[in-house]
Design an enzyme around this catalytic site. Structure first.
Site, PDB file in Angstrom:
ATOM      1  N   HIS A  72       0.840  -1.194   0.000  1.00 39.51           N
ATOM      2  CA  HIS A  72       0.000   0.000   0.000  1.00 39.51           C
ATOM      3  C   HIS A  72       0.877   1.246   0.000  1.00 39.51           C
ATOM      4  CE1 HIS A  72      -4.154  -1.618   1.464  1.00 39.51           C
ATOM      5  NE2 HIS A  72      -3.624  -2.353   0.507  1.00 39.51           N
ATOM      6  N   TYR A 201      -9.366   5.700   6.974  1.00 38.37           N
ATOM      7  CA  TYR A 201      -9.525   6.145   8.362  1.00 38.37           C
ATOM      8  C   TYR A 201     -10.577   7.256   8.371  1.00 38.37           C
ATOM      9  CZ  TYR A 201      -5.237   3.688   9.735  1.00 38.37           C
ATOM     10  OH  TYR A 201      -4.295   2.732  10.019  1.00 38.37           O
ATOM     11  N   PRO A 293      -4.246   0.484  18.471  1.00 34.64           N
ATOM     12  CA  PRO A 293      -3.961   0.008  17.111  1.00 34.64           C
ATOM     13  C   PRO A 293      -4.130   1.060  16.022  1.00 34.64           C
ATOM     14  CG  PRO A 293      -6.090  -0.805  17.879  1.00 34.64           C
ATOM     15  CD  PRO A 293      -5.455  -0.132  19.048  1.00 34.64           C
ATOM     16  N   LYS A 297       1.210   0.123  14.941  1.00 33.05           N
ATOM     17  CA  LYS A 297       2.588   0.117  15.427  1.00 33.05           C
ATOM     18  C   LYS A 297       2.973  -1.102  16.260  1.00 33.05           C
ATOM     19  CE  LYS A 297       4.183   3.703  13.539  1.00 33.05           C
ATOM     20  NZ  LYS A 297       3.600   3.202  12.297  1.00 33.05           N
ATOM     21  N   TYR A 385       3.724   6.807   9.885  1.00 32.35           N
ATOM     22  CA  TYR A 385       2.963   5.622   9.508  1.00 32.35           C
ATOM     23  C   TYR A 385       3.853   4.576   8.853  1.00 32.35           C
ATOM     24  CZ  TYR A 385      -1.313   3.070   8.380  1.00 32.35           C
ATOM     25  OH  TYR A 385      -2.303   2.122   8.337  1.00 32.35           O
TER      26      TYR A 385
END
Length: 391
Positions: A72, A201, A293, A297, A385
């Protein structure tokens, strides 16, 4: 039984450490309380940072990941009916992430360990770590109906929050930092193709939602729910209806529905135990730290811990210097706290607190507006990220 490194726990941290040590010519024994089938089906994380992907490839455990994993190059943020894509490679100099479930990582590493590595004992329950402050630590464990002792030069506790490893650190030396959030995640697996090709998100006045995936035909979805929610109180139709509300966009995007095969609620908390070393006992993964979550990580922090330990021990074996081993806790904690910060910021950015005020709502929206209009702010998110440097 005797070995150089006794590893407690055959999750991804323990298994990867065994692989790294094997490749460095250092022997180890892995003790796992559960059976192999349990370890290989335990649903946990699904996002691998660039650094974790690189480590698995270098360790010889990346072949199936590269074949079946889903690279991704970004995520989508949704708020106020708007959609904004964060382009990772463009912001980070080429870094990305890989969707590849923890269960699959464990399967790959177990197969390699059983084929090439040292002993991997399933249903071997560690009972205590003894003598960590001396030169010859021991792990007492129960196996095949009796008790045995594993004598080591070093012990690495990869046995999670409830394991015995952390309990071997004297209370007077331990410092604990934690935060419990007043909400959790209702997570589902559904037999339906993902409705978007990257993670979504979503910040909504009704609460957070996340669209993820496990494969091209299996979708993983999450809803923010109140702390203490029972998953069985949510009928399948109610879950889909709520997901549709929270993912709604002004351009009419549609969420595909399908049969829900599992559902569970994950509590949300942040936790750090300092130090991560006591004598010849080293803590790794959830034994030392837990993150909510939201920032993806947890698994990646565990990878960083065991990479740091393997490098330090290899350095000690090659040079006779214990400098890197002595710095293990400090080295790991620098990365841990950056990950805790990132996870906290993502959580507070996207979740609506039960006591949120209109002012709080406007601040969240202002933060999201900043992310979508400032390259500097967007780059900071992309850097966090895709992962902080290992070791």
């Amino acid at each position: 039984m005797r070995t150089t490194v006794g590893i407690i726990g055959a999750g991804p941290a323990g298994l990867l450490l065994a692989r790294l040590l094997h490749n460095a010519g250092i022997d180890s024994v892995v003790l796992e309380a559960r059976d192999r089938a349990y370890v290989e089906r335990r649903q946990r994380a699904g996002i691998l940072e660039q650094g974790s992907v690189d480590v698995l490839r270098a360790a010889g455990a990346g072949e199936r990941m590269d074949r079946e994993g889903l690279r991704h190059d970004g995520i989508e943020l949704r708020f106020a009916g708007r959609r904004h894509r964060v382009d990772f490679p463009a912001l980070t100099g080429g870094r990305s992430v890989m969707v590849y479930a923890q269960t699959e990582v464990c399967k790959d590493l177990i197969a390699l360990q059983l084929k090439e590595g040292g002993p991997l004992l399933f249903q071997a329950e560690a009972l205590a770590v003894e003598g960590a402050d001396g030169d010859s630590p021991r792990v007492r464990f129960r196996y095949e109906g009796g008790e045995d002792v594993l004598e080591c030069e070093y012990v690495v506790g990869c046995d999670g929050f409830w394991g015995v490893s952390r309990k071997a650190v004297p209370a007077g030396l331990s410092r604990v930092f934690e935060r419990t959030y007043p909400f959790g995640w209702l997570g589902i697996l559904a037999d339906v193709a993902p409705s978007h090709d990257e993670l979504v998100y979503a910040r909504h006045d009704r609460g957070f939602a996340l669209l993820s995936m496990r494969s091209p035909s299996v979708t993983r979805l999450y809803l923010q729910v109140p702390e203490g929610t029972d998953a069985e109180d949510w009928a399948d139709e109610r879950i889909w209806d709520e997901l549709e509300r929270r993912f709604e966009t002004a351009d009419g995007w549609q969420l595909a529905r399908g049969p829900i095969t599992s559902k569970s609620v994950t509590p949300m908390r942040s936790y750090v135990h300092e130090p991560m070393r006591h004598g010849r006992l080293f803590l790794a993964g959830d034994a030392a730290h837990i993150v909510p979550p939201t920032g993806a990580k947890g698994l990646n922090l565990a990878v960083g811990d065991v990479v740091t330990f393997a490098r330090a021990l290899t350095h000690q074996q090659e040079t006779g210097s214990g400098e890197l081993l002595d710095a293990y806790s400090e080295t790991c904690l620098r990365r841990v706290w950056q990950a805790e910060r990132f996870s906290y910021e993502m959580t507070t950015l996207l979740h609506r607190a039960p006591d949120a005020t209109p002012f709080d709502d406007r601040i969240q929206l202002a933060r999201l507006e900043r992310l979508t209009t400032s390259r500097a702010a967007e780059t900071d998110l992309a850097d966090g990220y895709t992962g902080f440097p290992l070791g």
